[in-house]
Motif scaffolding. Structure first.
Motif, PDB file in Angstrom:
ATOM      1  N   SER A   1       0.655  -0.863   0.071  1.00 11.61           N
ATOM      2  CA  SER A   1       0.276  -0.330  -0.214  1.00 11.61           C
ATOM      3  C   SER A   1       1.069   1.657  -0.224  1.00 11.61           C
ATOM      4  N   ILE A   2       0.232   2.372  -0.367  1.00 11.46           N
ATOM      5  CA  ILE A   2       0.890   3.717   0.012  1.00 11.46           C
ATOM      6  C   ILE A   2       1.619   3.641   1.351  1.00 11.46           C
ATOM      7  N   ARG A   3       0.381   3.434   1.709  1.00 10.33           N
ATOM      8  CA  ARG A   3       1.345   4.334   3.344  1.00 10.33           C
ATOM      9  C   ARG A   3       2.449   2.906   4.025  1.00 10.33           C
ATOM     10  N   LEU A   4       1.908   1.867   3.464  1.00  6.84           N
ATOM     11  CA  LEU A   4       3.471   0.983   3.679  1.00  6.84           C
ATOM     12  C   LEU A   4       4.862   1.380   3.239  1.00  6.84           C
ATOM     13  N   ARG A   5       4.633   1.521   1.934  1.00  3.65           N
ATOM     14  CA  ARG A   5       5.375   2.001   0.962  1.00  3.65           C
ATOM     15  C   ARG A   5       6.191   3.780   1.972  1.00  3.65           C
ATOM     16  N   ILE A   6       5.363   4.699   1.871  1.00  2.80           N
ATOM     17  CA  ILE A   6       5.622   5.733   2.921  1.00  2.80           C
ATOM     18  C   ILE A   6       6.611   5.525   3.403  1.00  2.80           C
ATOM     19  N   ILE A   7       5.930   4.594   4.533  1.00  2.22           N
ATOM     20  CA  ILE A   7       6.237   4.900   6.145  1.00  2.22           C
ATOM     21  C   ILE A   7       8.109   3.622   5.868  1.00  2.22           C
ATOM     22  N   SER A   8       7.745   2.866   4.835  1.00  2.00           N
ATOM     23  CA  SER A   8       9.263   2.022   4.927  1.00  2.00           C
ATOM     24  C   SER A   8       9.915   3.349   4.190  1.00  2.00           C
ATOM     25  N   GLU A   9       9.621   3.910   4.171  1.00  2.00           N
ATOM     26  CA  GLU A   9      10.729   4.861   2.543  1.00  2.00           C
ATOM     27  C   GLU A   9      10.822   5.780   3.993  1.00  2.00           C
ATOM     28  N   MET A  10      10.548   5.952   4.949  1.00  2.00           N
ATOM     29  CA  MET A  10      11.048   7.171   5.498  1.00  2.00           C
ATOM     30  C   MET A  10      12.342   5.965   6.455  1.00  2.00           C
ATOM     31  N   GLN A  11      11.757   4.926   6.714  1.00  4.16           N
ATOM     32  CA  GLN A  11      12.340   4.050   7.740  1.00  4.16           C
ATOM     33  C   GLN A  11      13.957   3.892   7.251  1.00  4.16           C
ATOM     34  N   ARG A  12      13.779   3.609   5.676  1.00  2.00           N
ATOM     35  CA  ARG A  12      15.134   3.195   5.217  1.00  2.00           C
ATOM     36  C   ARG A  12      15.665   5.398   4.964  1.00  2.00           C
ATOM     37  N   ILE A  13      14.893   6.366   5.342  1.00  6.76           N
ATOM     38  CA  ILE A  13      16.344   7.382   5.158  1.00  6.76           C
ATOM     39  C   ILE A  13      16.705   7.437   6.042  1.00  6.76           C
ATOM     40  N   ALA A  14      15.624   7.623   7.777  1.00  2.00           N
ATOM     41  CA  ALA A  14      16.451   7.470   9.001  1.00  2.00           C
ATOM     42  C   ALA A  14      17.357   6.913   9.103  1.00  2.00           C
ATOM     43  N   GLY A  15      17.681   5.913   8.641  1.00  5.00           N
ATOM     44  CA  GLY A  15      18.872   4.875   8.432  1.00  5.00           C
ATOM     45  C   GLY A  15      20.049   5.650   8.238  1.00  5.00           C
ATOM     46  N   GLU A  16      20.235   6.092   7.064  1.00  8.87           N
ATOM     47  CA  GLU A  16      20.725   6.783   6.489  1.00  8.87           C
ATOM     48  C   GLU A  16      20.794   8.208   6.223  1.00  8.87           C
ATOM     49  N   GLN A  17      20.647   8.707   7.244  1.00 12.72           N
ATOM     50  CA  GLN A  17      20.543   9.448   7.533  1.00 12.72           C
ATOM     51  C   GLN A  17      20.538  10.062   9.005  1.00 12.72           C
ATOM     52  N   GLN A  18      21.063   8.637   9.762  1.00 13.76           N
ATOM     53  CA  GLN A  18      21.224   7.925  11.124  1.00 13.76           C
ATOM     54  C   GLN A  18      20.026   9.323  11.914  1.00 13.76           C
ATOM     55  N   VAL A  19      18.569   9.909  11.501  1.00 13.29           N
ATOM     56  CA  VAL A  19      17.579   9.757  12.661  1.00 13.29           C
ATOM     57  C   VAL A  19      17.011   8.494  13.221  1.00 13.29           C
ATOM     58  N   THR A  20      16.808   8.928  14.686  1.00  9.26           N
ATOM     59  CA  THR A  20      16.324   8.590  15.558  1.00  9.26           C
ATOM     60  C   THR A  20      14.495   7.904  14.980  1.00  9.26           C
ATOM     61  N   LEU A  21      14.135   7.448  14.762  1.00 10.16           N
ATOM     62  CA  LEU A  21      12.391   8.214  14.563  1.00 10.16           C
ATOM     63  C   LEU A  21      11.540   7.206  15.151  1.00 10.16           C
ATOM     64  N   PRO A  22      10.509   7.989  16.136  1.00 11.86           N
ATOM     65  CA  PRO A  22       9.740   7.994  16.671  1.00 11.86           C
ATOM     66  C   PRO A  22       8.780   7.148  16.326  1.00 11.86           C
ATOM     67  N   PRO A  23       8.000   6.135  17.381  1.00  8.25           N
ATOM     68  CA  PRO A  23       6.635   5.340  16.081  1.00  8.25           C
ATOM     69  C   PRO A  23       5.909   6.319  15.485  1.00  8.25           C
ATOM     70  N   LEU A  24       5.482   6.129  14.130  1.00  8.32           N
ATOM     71  CA  LEU A  24       5.340   7.109  12.700  1.00  8.32           C
ATOM     72  C   LEU A  24       3.877   6.366  12.938  1.00  8.32           C
ATOM     73  N   ASP A  25       2.993   7.120  14.082  1.00  7.70           N
ATOM     74  CA  ASP A  25       0.847   6.858  13.551  1.00  7.70           C
ATOM     75  C   ASP A  25       0.665   8.558  13.191  1.00  7.70           C
ATOM     76  N   ASP A  26      -0.446   8.193  13.009  1.00  8.25           N
ATOM     77  CA  ASP A  26      -0.981   9.684  12.370  1.00  8.25           C
ATOM     78  C   ASP A  26      -0.461  11.149  12.899  1.00  8.25           C
ATOM     79  N   ASP A  27      -1.009  10.923  13.631  1.00 10.66           N
ATOM     80  CA  ASP A  27      -1.076  12.495  15.029  1.00 10.66           C
ATOM     81  C   ASP A  27       0.565  13.017  15.417  1.00 10.66           C
ATOM     82  N   LEU A  28       1.355  12.384  14.994  1.00 15.36           N
ATOM     83  CA  LEU A  28       2.922  12.669  15.088  1.00 15.36           C
ATOM     84  C   LEU A  28       2.888  13.524  14.440  1.00 15.36           C
TER      85      LEU A  28
END
Length: 81
Positions: free
Chosen positions: A2-29
């Protein structure tokens, strides 16, 4: 995937590359609270355009940038076919 899963997955990938610790990605964040800077979001939008073939922020002249993760995802989900 799904689009949602693709976006979340890409956010996680970029966070890893940029060395960013993501909080839990919920809709209200708040996007500000994700830890992404302007470069991180530019990379995300560019990669999603490559993957999905759309950039909802340039399609419409009156498009505004979302404030939360949920609004960001809905911007992609609601692009007319």
């Amino acid at each position: 995937m799904s689009i949602r899963l693709r976006i979340i997955s890409e956010m996680q990938r970029i966070a890893g590359e940029q060395q960013v610790t993501l909080p839990p990605l919920d809709d209200d964040l708040s996007l500000h609270e994700t830890g992404f800077d302007s470069l991180g979001f530019a990379i995300l939008v560019a990669r999603l355009e490559d993957d999905l073939g759309i950039d909802p922020f340039t399609i419409s002249e009156d498009a505004c940038f979302p404030l939360t993760v949920g609004e960001f995802i809905r911007a992609y989900e609601n692009v007319p076919a």
